[in-house]
Design a protein around this motif. Structure first.
Motif, PDB file in Angstrom:
ATOM      1  N   VAL B  49       0.976  -1.045   0.062  1.00 36.81           N
ATOM      2  CA  VAL B  49      -0.115  -0.045   0.004  1.00 36.81           C
ATOM      3  C   VAL B  49       0.844   1.137  -0.163  1.00 36.81           C
ATOM      4  O   VAL B  49       1.753   1.549   0.618  1.00 36.81           O
ATOM      5  CB  VAL B  49      -1.017  -0.167   1.059  1.00 36.81           C
ATOM      6  CG1 VAL B  49      -1.900   1.274   1.255  1.00 36.81           C
ATOM      7  CG2 VAL B  49      -1.852  -1.335   1.496  1.00 36.81           C
ATOM      8  N   PHE B  51       2.754   4.268   0.643  1.00 33.85           N
ATOM      9  CA  PHE B  51       2.919   5.631   1.810  1.00 33.85           C
ATOM     10  C   PHE B  51       2.556   6.729   1.637  1.00 33.85           C
ATOM     11  O   PHE B  51       1.580   7.513   2.164  1.00 33.85           O
ATOM     12  CB  PHE B  51       4.463   5.358   2.395  1.00 33.85           C
ATOM     13  CG  PHE B  51       4.573   6.343   3.563  1.00 33.85           C
ATOM     14  CD1 PHE B  51       3.974   5.983   4.826  1.00 33.85           C
ATOM     15  CD2 PHE B  51       5.332   7.478   3.350  1.00 33.85           C
ATOM     16  CE1 PHE B  51       4.033   7.025   5.786  1.00 33.85           C
ATOM     17  CE2 PHE B  51       5.508   8.321   4.286  1.00 33.85           C
ATOM     18  CZ  PHE B  51       4.976   8.114   5.442  1.00 33.85           C
ATOM     19  N   ALA B  57      -2.450   6.471   4.150  1.00 35.18           N
ATOM     20  CA  ALA B  57      -2.683   5.088   4.398  1.00 35.18           C
ATOM     21  C   ALA B  57      -3.162   4.731   5.485  1.00 35.18           C
ATOM     22  O   ALA B  57      -2.962   5.147   6.739  1.00 35.18           O
ATOM     23  CB  ALA B  57      -1.599   4.160   3.802  1.00 35.18           C
ATOM     24  N   GLY B  58      -4.102   3.397   5.595  1.00 39.20           N
ATOM     25  CA  GLY B  58      -4.422   2.857   7.034  1.00 39.20           C
ATOM     26  C   GLY B  58      -5.729   3.540   7.350  1.00 39.20           C
ATOM     27  O   GLY B  58      -6.208   3.268   8.364  1.00 39.20           O
ATOM     28  N   THR B  61      -7.906   2.039   3.408  1.00 42.02           N
ATOM     29  CA  THR B  61      -7.071   0.940   3.254  1.00 42.02           C
ATOM     30  C   THR B  61      -8.031  -0.323   3.936  1.00 42.02           C
ATOM     31  O   THR B  61      -8.395  -0.245   5.060  1.00 42.02           O
ATOM     32  CB  THR B  61      -5.956   0.579   3.820  1.00 42.02           C
ATOM     33  OG1 THR B  61      -4.893   1.655   3.525  1.00 42.02           O
ATOM     34  CG2 THR B  61      -5.268  -0.642   3.346  1.00 42.02           C
ATOM     35  N   ALA B  97       7.024   0.394   3.856  1.00 45.79           N
ATOM     36  CA  ALA B  97       5.720  -0.105   2.974  1.00 45.79           C
ATOM     37  C   ALA B  97       6.259  -0.688   1.723  1.00 45.79           C
ATOM     38  O   ALA B  97       5.202  -1.488   1.027  1.00 45.79           O
ATOM     39  CB  ALA B  97       4.827   1.304   2.923  1.00 45.79           C
ATOM     40  N   THR B 127       0.852  -0.385   6.662  1.00 48.08           N
ATOM     41  CA  THR B 127       0.448   0.941   6.675  1.00 48.08           C
ATOM     42  C   THR B 127       0.799   1.758   7.773  1.00 48.08           C
ATOM     43  O   THR B 127       0.539   1.049   8.795  1.00 48.08           O
ATOM     44  CB  THR B 127      -1.137   1.254   6.136  1.00 48.08           C
ATOM     45  OG1 THR B 127      -1.742   0.745   7.391  1.00 48.08           O
ATOM     46  CG2 THR B 127      -1.547   0.564   4.978  1.00 48.08           C
ATOM     47  N   THR B 129      -0.163   5.346   9.742  1.00 54.72           N
ATOM     48  CA  THR B 129      -1.147   6.541   9.992  1.00 54.72           C
ATOM     49  C   THR B 129      -0.531   7.146  11.070  1.00 54.72           C
ATOM     50  O   THR B 129      -0.678   6.864  12.116  1.00 54.72           O
ATOM     51  CB  THR B 129      -2.463   5.941  10.102  1.00 54.72           C
ATOM     52  OG1 THR B 129      -2.759   5.066   9.207  1.00 54.72           O
ATOM     53  CG2 THR B 129      -3.629   7.269   9.822  1.00 54.72           C
TER      54      THR B 129
END
Lengths: 276, 413
Positions: B49, B51, B57-58, B61, B97, B127, B129
């Motif tokens: 995923v 970055f 991200a997160g 996702t 990532a 991920t 965040t």
């Protein structure tokens, strides 16, 4: 905990020990890969460590005498200060994988029947409140310390030993001293703690001129972190020594532990000086 | 590789589309996403995923199998040191990532730069965040006090809260998620190591849910009470919905937080022993759903709309008004993106009971969305008998990180 590690260091160094010459320690090693610039550093460290072990021998003499003469209060008073000299010079003392446990094993580190040394006597003095029955341990301890002092002349001090030794000293602090496990009967862990830090700082000071040239930022960072740790220790001083571990609050322990880790992290990068 | 562009264009959008069909709370990565991807994408690329992006991200996702939340307190008072750390973290996260090691040292005399336990492992949808708590702005240590969003302040104390300081607050938060626990731990360990001396861990909590491998259908995960939890997440495939409920908008007052979002973390202990002694009927009336299907009481379909007022022929409500589902739903005006996990933390030393529960994680455009719902829940949720809130924290998560930029750069600009 300590003994697996010290054994490895011991074995490694023993191999070079065979080639060592006691009169002219650092200079005449034939198969050395290390660069010359460290000759003086290594010699200075030898002087420092041997001076500490001289003091250690002297103070162990007084300590064991007090035990043998049944002077409980005197023995208790001498216990922690004497150990500080050993803890400062630990990178070298530990090279002797057979002697270190005899002098410094804690309960459970070795078989009960083999357990002697400082901590066995510590248990007698501080937990059982007696010197009786510990006279033989005192005699044996004195013999082992004399042997250590004699053998230490032959240690091959390498710059690598210094670099790993400095970090190891702090690792010792962070795994056993900061948890109160080292001096579990006397609760004088902070003495050992402070001595380990001083031993590491000595190495840093010796290597610092070389380090500054290679990485001035790292050098400054380490100095600042030593200052942090020393300030925390200073605050826990009591007379000539330190407060008992049992008088530390949870916050105190946490702060000390964090400060040691924050110091050990950059200190572990000091090895870049060996790259020349 | 053109992976990044493809991923931006394919996985994120399409995954969301699929996720949206069955409710986003359901983590669907494994369930058919692969079929949507162009064949050109390698297996390895599909579990990365990016970055960098518009949003961190997160959040959007699809939910990974594992989470580690870590809250840091900043020790330094120096703005430049903090920014330097954020830059170093940015580099590290982008590499991790992409399943790259943090670096190779060519010296034998220093410890390796990367701790090594993720060597050879895939990114596993790792991920990161990042967000900041109100305390980062306190005392204006970093010259950003004037930038604190008005909504970023301590959450109010709710009825029944039994908060423990050790699970609450924090200057900075990192949510680390991946499908592999070792990958997650490696990330936690290395971020901590990089930050040593500048930040220290205030608390860290790990969470899990059923793995994608264990549920190939990608159904809504069940919480530790055995009920499907997360069915009612908003449909975030629609830009309008996202902008309304999830992402901070520039006109909300603090332009630096644009495309960011507020993160609420609550550590909710579940009294499993008590719950396990409760008869099924009562369990269902407490939760407000059928245990087997997850359908709201009175319906047969998990995704049926929640209608608290619906009555049986005998005049009693089918969905008790004080059931968890009914109270949480309310008028459905406030919506959150829930991204919760279960936690277990061994045995409670005092009681001998399992210490386990819900690591509640939600993202929302404004904390008020959460506050409104939680006030309702605290006041009348029938589930309160079985749970205790032990930890609480609110963070403002930054907008997405652009290549060349660093985590939180808009805040320090």
């Amino acid at each position: 905990m300590r003994h697996t590690k010290s054994l490895t260091i011991g074995l490694l160094s023993m191999t070079t020990l065979l080639a060592a010459c006691s009169e002219q320690p650092a200079a005449t090693k034939p198969a050395e890969t290390k660069p010359d610039p460290f000759e003086q550093v290594v010699a200075d460290y030898r002087t420092y460590a041997i001076a500490e072990l001289d003091q250690f021998t002297k103070k162990t003499e007084a300590f064991t005498t007090a035990v043998k003469e049944g002077d409980l209060d005197q023995a208790k008073a001498l216990y922690a200060p004497a150990r500080m000299h050993y803890e400062r010079a630990e990178p070298i003392a530990e090279v002797f994988g057979d002697l270190d446990p005899k002098i410094d094993a804690r309960e459970g580190d070795v078989k009960e029947s083999e357990w002697g040394g400082y901590h066995r006597i510590e248990q007698g003095l501080f937990e059982k409140g007696t010197t009786k029955g510990y006279e033989n341990y005192a005699t044996q301890l004195m013999e082992d310390v004399h042997l250590l002092r004699a053998k230490v002349e032959t240690v091959d001090v390498t710059p690598e030993l210094l670099v790993t030794g400095a970090t190891d000293l702090l690792n010792e602090v962070s795994t056993s001293k900061v948890t109160g496990e080292e001096d579990r009967y006397s609760h004088t862990d902070l003495y050992d703690f402070a001595a380990n830090v001083q031993g590491a700082e000595k190495i840093y000071q010796l290597l610092n001129p070389a380090l500054k040239k290679q990485d001035a930022v790292l050098s400054k960072e380490i100095a600042a972190r030593f200052a942090d740790v020393n300030a925390l220790l200073e605050a826990k001083k009591s007379g000539d020594g330190y407060v008992l571990y049992t008088d530390l609050s949870k916050t105190d322990v946490n702060q000390l532990s964090q400060a040691i880790n924050e110091l050990a992290e950059p200190l572990s990068k000091m090895g870049i000086v060996l790259e020349g | 590789m053109t992976r990044t562009a493809l991923e931006e264009g394919v996985t994120r959008r399409d995954v969301l589309k699929v996720a949206g069909l069955t409710g986003l709370g359901a983590a669907l990565y494994a369930s058919g996403i692969e079929r949507l991807l162009p064949r050109a994408l390698t297996a390895q690329a599909t579990d990365q995923v990016p970055f960098y992006g518009t949003y961190q991200a997160g959040i959007l996702t699809p939910v990974q199998n594992h989470i580690q939340l870590v809250a840091f307190d900043v020790q330094t008072d120096r703005r430049d040191e903090l920014i330097d750390l954020l830059r170093r973290w940015t580099r590290a996260c982008a590499r991790l990532a992409a399943s790259l090691s943090l670096g190779e040292s060519d010296s034998q005399y220093v410890p390796p730069e990367d701790t090594g336990e993720a060597e050879g492992l895939s990114a596993s949808h790792l991920t990161f965040t990042f967000g900041c708590g109100a305390s980062l702005f306190a005392g204006d240590r970093f010259g950003i006090a004037h930038k604190r969003p008005a909504a970023l302040r301590d959450l109010p104390t709710f009825d029944l809260d039994q908060l423990d300081d050790k699970w609450s607050g924090g200057d900075l938060i990192v949510q680390i998620c991946a499908d592999d626990q070792q990958v997650v731990f490696h990330a936690l360990r290395n971020l901590t190591r990089i930050g040593r001396g500048i930040v220290k861990i205030r608390w860290t909590q790990a969470g899990f849910q059923r793995s994608k491998a264990a549920d190939a259908t990608g159904g809504t995960p069940r919480n530790l009470f055995g009920f499907k939890d997360g069915t009612g997440n908003p449909d975030l495939t629609k830009d309008k919905v996202r902008n309304k409920h999830l992402f901070y908008q520039w006109q909300d007052g603090s332009p630096w937080l644009t495309n960011g979002t507020f993160l609420v973390v609550r550590r909710i202990q579940m009294h499993l022993e008590v719950w396990d002694r409760t008869i099924l009927k009562e369990q269902e009336r407490t939760f407000g759903r059928e245990r087997a299907s997850g359908a709201p009481l009175g319906s047969t379909n998990e995704f049926a709309s929640v209608t608290p007022d619906q009555r049986t022929l005998h005049g009693e409500t089918q969905l008790p008004a004080d059931s968890h589902t009914a109270v949480a739903h309310g008028t459905s005006k406030e919506q959150l993106l829930r991204r919760s996990y279960s936690y277990q933390a061994g045995v409670n030393e005092t009681t001998g009971a399992l210490d386990a529960g819900l690591l509640f994680v939600s993202f929302q455009r404004s904390p008020d969305q959460f506050i409104t719902i939680q006030k309702r829940l605290a006041a009348s949720d029938r589930l309160n008998e079985y749970i205790t809130h032990r930890g609480s924290a609110l963070f403002a998560c930054f907008g997405g990180i652009q290549k060349g930029g660093y985590i939180g750069d808009a805040l320090f600009a």
